[in-house]
Design a protein around this motif. Structure first.
Motif, PDB file in Angstrom:
ATOM      1  N   ARG A   1       0.825  -1.209   0.000  1.00 17.52           N
ATOM      2  CA  ARG A   1       0.000   0.000   0.000  1.00 17.52           C
ATOM      3  C   ARG A   1       0.860   1.259   0.000  1.00 17.52           C
ATOM      4  O   ARG A   1       0.429   2.299  -0.486  1.00 17.52           O
TER       5      ARG A   1
ATOM      6  N   VAL B   1      -4.140  -0.624 -17.945  1.00 23.46           N
ATOM      7  CA  VAL B   1      -3.571   0.719 -17.795  1.00 23.46           C
ATOM      8  C   VAL B   1      -2.071   0.717 -18.100  1.00 23.46           C
ATOM      9  O   VAL B   1      -1.405   1.717 -17.909  1.00 23.46           O
TER      10      VAL B   1
ATOM     11  N   ASN C   1      -8.935  -9.154  -2.209  1.00 21.65           N
ATOM     12  CA  ASN C   1     -10.275  -9.660  -2.575  1.00 21.65           C
ATOM     13  C   ASN C   1     -10.670  -9.257  -4.001  1.00 21.65           C
ATOM     14  O   ASN C   1     -11.841  -9.242  -4.342  1.00 21.65           O
TER      15      ASN C   1
ATOM     16  N   PHE D   1      -1.409   4.387  -1.179  1.00 20.87           N
ATOM     17  CA  PHE D   1      -2.523   4.545  -0.244  1.00 20.87           C
ATOM     18  C   PHE D   1      -2.044   4.889   1.165  1.00 20.87           C
ATOM     19  O   PHE D   1      -2.801   5.425   1.965  1.00 20.87           O
TER      20      PHE D   1
ATOM     21  N   PHE E   1      -6.032  -6.392  -5.594  1.00 21.29           N
ATOM     22  CA  PHE E   1      -6.377  -6.478  -4.180  1.00 21.29           C
ATOM     23  C   PHE E   1      -6.531  -7.917  -3.729  1.00 21.29           C
ATOM     24  O   PHE E   1      -6.830  -8.802  -4.525  1.00 21.29           O
TER      25      PHE E   1
ATOM     26  N   PRO F   1      -2.346   7.540  -5.462  1.00 20.54           N
ATOM     27  CA  PRO F   1      -2.351   6.289  -6.227  1.00 20.54           C
ATOM     28  C   PRO F   1      -2.713   6.498  -7.694  1.00 20.54           C
ATOM     29  O   PRO F   1      -2.198   5.808  -8.565  1.00 20.54           O
ATOM     30  N   ASN F   2      -3.595   7.487  -7.980  1.00 16.52           N
ATOM     31  CA  ASN F   2      -3.992   7.663  -9.383  1.00 16.52           C
ATOM     32  C   ASN F   2      -2.928   8.388 -10.207  1.00 16.52           C
ATOM     33  O   ASN F   2      -3.102   8.610 -11.388  1.00 16.52           O
TER      34      ASN F   2
ATOM     35  N   ALA G   1     -11.619  -6.874  -5.680  1.00 19.21           N
ATOM     36  CA  ALA G   1     -12.322  -5.588  -5.804  1.00 19.21           C
ATOM     37  C   ALA G   1     -12.728  -5.271  -7.235  1.00 19.21           C
ATOM     38  O   ALA G   1     -12.557  -4.159  -7.712  1.00 19.21           O
TER      39      ALA G   1
ATOM     40  N   THR H   1       1.616   2.348 -11.066  1.00 22.09           N
ATOM     41  CA  THR H   1       1.459   1.018 -10.491  1.00 22.09           C
ATOM     42  C   THR H   1       0.015   0.579 -10.639  1.00 22.09           C
ATOM     43  O   THR H   1      -0.883   1.402 -10.749  1.00 22.09           O
ATOM     44  N   ALA H   2      -0.210  -0.724 -10.648  1.00 20.45           N
ATOM     45  CA  ALA H   2      -1.572  -1.238 -10.596  1.00 20.45           C
ATOM     46  C   ALA H   2      -1.608  -2.310  -9.517  1.00 20.45           C
ATOM     47  O   ALA H   2      -0.784  -3.215  -9.506  1.00 20.45           O
ATOM     48  N   LEU H   3      -2.564  -2.153  -8.623  1.00 18.29           N
ATOM     49  CA  LEU H   3      -2.662  -3.048  -7.470  1.00 18.29           C
ATOM     50  C   LEU H   3      -3.770  -4.063  -7.694  1.00 18.29           C
ATOM     51  O   LEU H   3      -4.871  -3.696  -8.103  1.00 18.29           O
TER      52      LEU H   3
ATOM     53  N   ARG I   1      -7.707  -6.201 -15.901  1.00 18.66           N
ATOM     54  CA  ARG I   1      -8.053  -4.822 -15.558  1.00 18.66           C
ATOM     55  C   ARG I   1      -6.809  -4.036 -15.172  1.00 18.66           C
ATOM     56  O   ARG I   1      -6.650  -2.867 -15.521  1.00 18.66           O
ATOM     57  N   ALA I   2      -5.907  -4.707 -14.431  1.00 13.35           N
ATOM     58  CA  ALA I   2      -4.682  -4.024 -14.025  1.00 13.35           C
ATOM     59  C   ALA I   2      -3.749  -3.821 -15.219  1.00 13.35           C
ATOM     60  O   ALA I   2      -3.122  -2.770 -15.352  1.00 13.35           O
TER      61      ALA I   2
END
Ligand SMILES: Nc1ncnc2c1ncn2[C@@H]1O[C@H](COP(=O)(O)OP(=O)(O)OP(=O)(O)O)[C@@H](O)[C@H]1O
Ligand SMILES: [Mg+2]
Lengths: 361, 307
Positions: free
Chosen positions: A48, A151, A84, A53, A82, A73-74, A86, A78-80, A147-148
């Motif tokens: 994080r 970008v 779970n 974050f 998660f 973060p935006n 998310a 980097t692309a996180l 999704r990650a």
């Protein structure tokens, strides 16, 4: 396009609690790097901080050589992924994947096309118009990765992404993740408390305990040459012996234990309290008579057939239970329960190690 | 049902069912049916009730088209029946009240659900609840005093130099809107808070991580998730506002008729319960239609609200 990451004396405090304690590591561009450690050791906190974050209490984080302190973060490349996942349950799969492009003002037709390409990349063609709830765990996993990737991040951060999957799927996804990483060349920082996962997938592994990085090395080195007792016992099984250690000579030292005298490798400067002797079960040998050194008489108490190996418990006369794993290839006879034997190991594969490095002050 | 019998036993379950049935049938359905029935019958002297002139008709409903007045919309002036005008304005201003409560409650609900630390949440909720302990009449009176011509609001604004002379707040619909918003804003806040609280914070973070600015995260992730809460809050606030009598009576002026006041006038002053009942049903029916239309427009299903 991937970037390296430098953590330079990074500290993170939550109130008076130090979750991450002076972590130093340089992760190379295009590397698959894992942070491995038990629950609560600060893995997620590190991730994080890299994604933005949490701001570190101290130290510097550089991504691609640039200090990213103060960036949201935006704004970070980097692309996180998660713990779970998310995913957005109210959007169809393709909109989930294209969300990062939508944010960047890419038009709808291009977004849709890119989403389809990414779905093909993660081996999930034809799912574009489904909803998240219609997918299985492994499929959701792939969507999160797509999704990650959409970008085009320089760094992918993955927080125990496989922990919710069943064993078969987990093993399959390991290989899949590794393949995707190789195909895209993006730097992967992977978090796990599963040593098998870390060792199997990573170029290098950083083992953590209580906020401190204990050892950073390639998987073989971590397993074969752990630097301390924590790393040795967290990664793999061990027989552990304790006792006073005599002065080392030529990189070896003798430990005087209630179960006998044992010689093993010892690093420079290791001595005194808290040192233990570690030897892996697969290095334990049985023989009918005592060997020249490092052997002790035992009685076999339990033999368990595990398929590819046979695990044998044997108790010494002094009360210590030694664990041994014999390969199921006929190279060694399988002892029967109750047999009197001698157990021994080669000094070169055993190590006398200090305790984990713990917080200063 | 089967579960209930198992859990509470036959005796207790029968009791619960009977009491519920009594409440729904005798206290809810029966009075409404009586009203409904009488709304179709003429208002007659007692001696003529049940006589030859006591026949069913829509005459009472037609009475909404009584005296005429002017209504101007976008600069065009129409001649409309005065009660229809009041009716339309009631619906319109109830919708305005609903929009304002939403605008106020949304940021607050987001703040409470996602930003505030759980430790201070009970205190904040207590602060929000305290005004509810005071009766609605007192609260409306309080606003009457605050908004008075020589009242504290004007004094404060003048002493701060924001205005030069007193503003006549109690004129037109503004005080009614203020009073209704104040009275019903919590009915918007709580469903909104509930729906936002059930949103996984990781989704908000995931959106930001993918580069989304805050407003897009709200538009694409938080707002869609909160839609059922918004819908149930909006239905409640709209229906309560349209049906409110106390606030428009206390804070209203001669130029701000509310349709409930019309109904009250017919029922109590003219003692014509039949026409009053007809008007009340008209209000109920039109409000229900309006709400269903809005739900259709915003793509909300009834099952979303019931959650
Ligand atoms: N926001 C916070 N406030 C206070 N303490 C926190 C906060 N976040 C994490 N911690 C503490 O910091 C420590 C490290 O947490 P972290 O989430 O990084 O662990 P982890 O290694 O990811 O564990 P797990 O494998 O269980 O996910 C834990 O002891 C946790 O209680
Ligand atoms: Mg974690």
């Amino acid at each position: 396009m991937s970037a390296g990451i430098d953590l330079d004396n990074v500290v993170c405090d939550f109130g008076s609690f130090r979750a991450v304690d002076h972590v130093n590591v340089s992760i190379q561009p295009g590397e698959f790097f894992s942070f491995l450690g038990p629950s609560g050791c600060g893995k997620t906190t590190i991730l994080r901080m890299i994604s933005g974050f949490i701001e570190p209490t101290g130290g510097v984080i550089r991504i691609g050589g640039k200090d990213v302190r103060g960036q949201r973060p935006n704004q970070r490349p980097t692309a996180l992924i998660f713990q779970n996942l998310a995913l957005f349950p109210l959007m169809p799969i393709w909109e989930n994947i294209a969300f990062g492009l939508e944010v960047r003002g890419v038009n709808k037709a291009t977004r849709r096309k890119r989403a389809e390409e990414l779905l093909a990349l993660v081996d999930l063609p034809g799912a574009a118009d489904k909803m998240v709830s219609q997918l299985s765990g492994g499929q959701k996993q792939r969507v999160a990765i797509a999704r990650a990737l959409a970008v085009e991040p320089s760094v992918m951060l993955l927080d125990e992404p496989l922990s919710a999957l069943d064993l078969k799927l987990r093993q399959h996804m390991r290989a899949e993740l590794r393949a995707i990483q190789k195909r895209t060349g993006v730097t992967f920082i992977y978090i796990t408390h599963d040593q098998g996962e870390a060792l199997a997938m990573s170029d290098r592994v950083g083992v953590m305990s209580q906020g401190r990085l204990q050892q950073v090395s390639n998987p073989r080195d971590i397993y074969n040459n752990p630097v301390n007792g924590f790393v040795a016992s967290f990664v793999g099984e061990n027989n552990v012996l304790t006792g006073p250690v005599a002065a080392p000579t030529g990189g070896f030292a003798v430990m005087e234990t209630p179960h006998g005298r044992f010689r093993a490798r010892i690093a420079d400067g290791v001595s005194g309290q808290g040192v233990k002797l570690f030897v892996r079960p697969e290095h334990m040998r049985f023989s009918d008579s005592p060997t020249a050194e490092n052997s002790t008489p035992v009685t076999v108490t339990e033999v368990a057939f595990e398929g590819n190996f046979i695990s044998v418990h044997a108790q010494s006369d002094s009360g210590m239970t030694f664990l041994s794993e014999l390969r199921n290839d006929g190279s060694a006879p399988i002892p029967a329960v109750g047999t009197r034997l001698h157990v021994s190991f080669d000094p070169a594969v055993a190590a006398i190690l200090p305790d984990a490095s713990i917080a200063r002050g | 049902m089967h579960d209930m019998f198992k859990r509470y036993g036959t005796g207790l379950t029968t009791m619960i069912l009977l009491v519920t049935a009594f409440w729904i049938l005798i206290l809810l359905i029966l009075p409404n049916l009586t009203m409904f029935e009488s709304s179709f019958r003429p208002y007659l002297p007692v001696t003529e009730v049940g006589g030859p002139r006591d026949v069913y008709s829509f005459a009472n409903y037609g009475r909404i088209l009584g005296a005429h007045t002017d209504l101007s919309v976008l600069g065009i002036t129409f001649e409309v029946p005065v009660r229809v005008k009041v009716f339309i304005l009631t619906i319109y201003y109830s919708a305005v009240v609903t929009l304002i409560t939403f605008a106020l409650a949304y940021p607050l609900a987001y703040y409470l659900a996602k930003i505030v630390s759980p430790k201070s949440l009970p205190t904040l909720f207590l602060l929000l609840f305290v005004p509810l302990w005071v009766s609605e009449i007192l609260r409306s009176f309080a606003w009457f005093i605050i908004l008075a011509f020589k009242g504290p609001l004007n004094v404060a604004l003048m002493s701060l130099g924001i205005i030069d002379s007193e503003i006549r707040w109690i004129a037109g619909f503004s005080p009614v809107i203020i009073g209704l918003v104040y009275t019903y804003v919590l009915f918007m806040l709580f469903p909104l808070y509930n729906s936002m609280q059930s949103l996984d914070s990781n989704q908000i973070e995931a959106a930001e991580d993918l580069g989304s600015p805050w407003w897009r995260t709200h538009w694409r992730v938080i707002l869609p998730h909160a839609k059922p809460g918004i819908a149930s809050g909006a239905v409640m606030v709209f229906m309560l506002s349209a049906g409110s009598l106390l606030v428009p009576s206390l804070l209203g002026s001669t130029t701000s008729g509310w349709f409930t006041q019309t109904i009250q006038g017919v029922m109590l002053e003219e003692a014509d319960w039949n026409t009053g009942a007809a008007f009340a049903f008209l209000l109920l029916i039109v409000c229900t239609l309006f709400v269903s239309l809005m739900m259709r427009v915003f793509g909300v299903r009834l099952s979303d609200i019931a959650k």
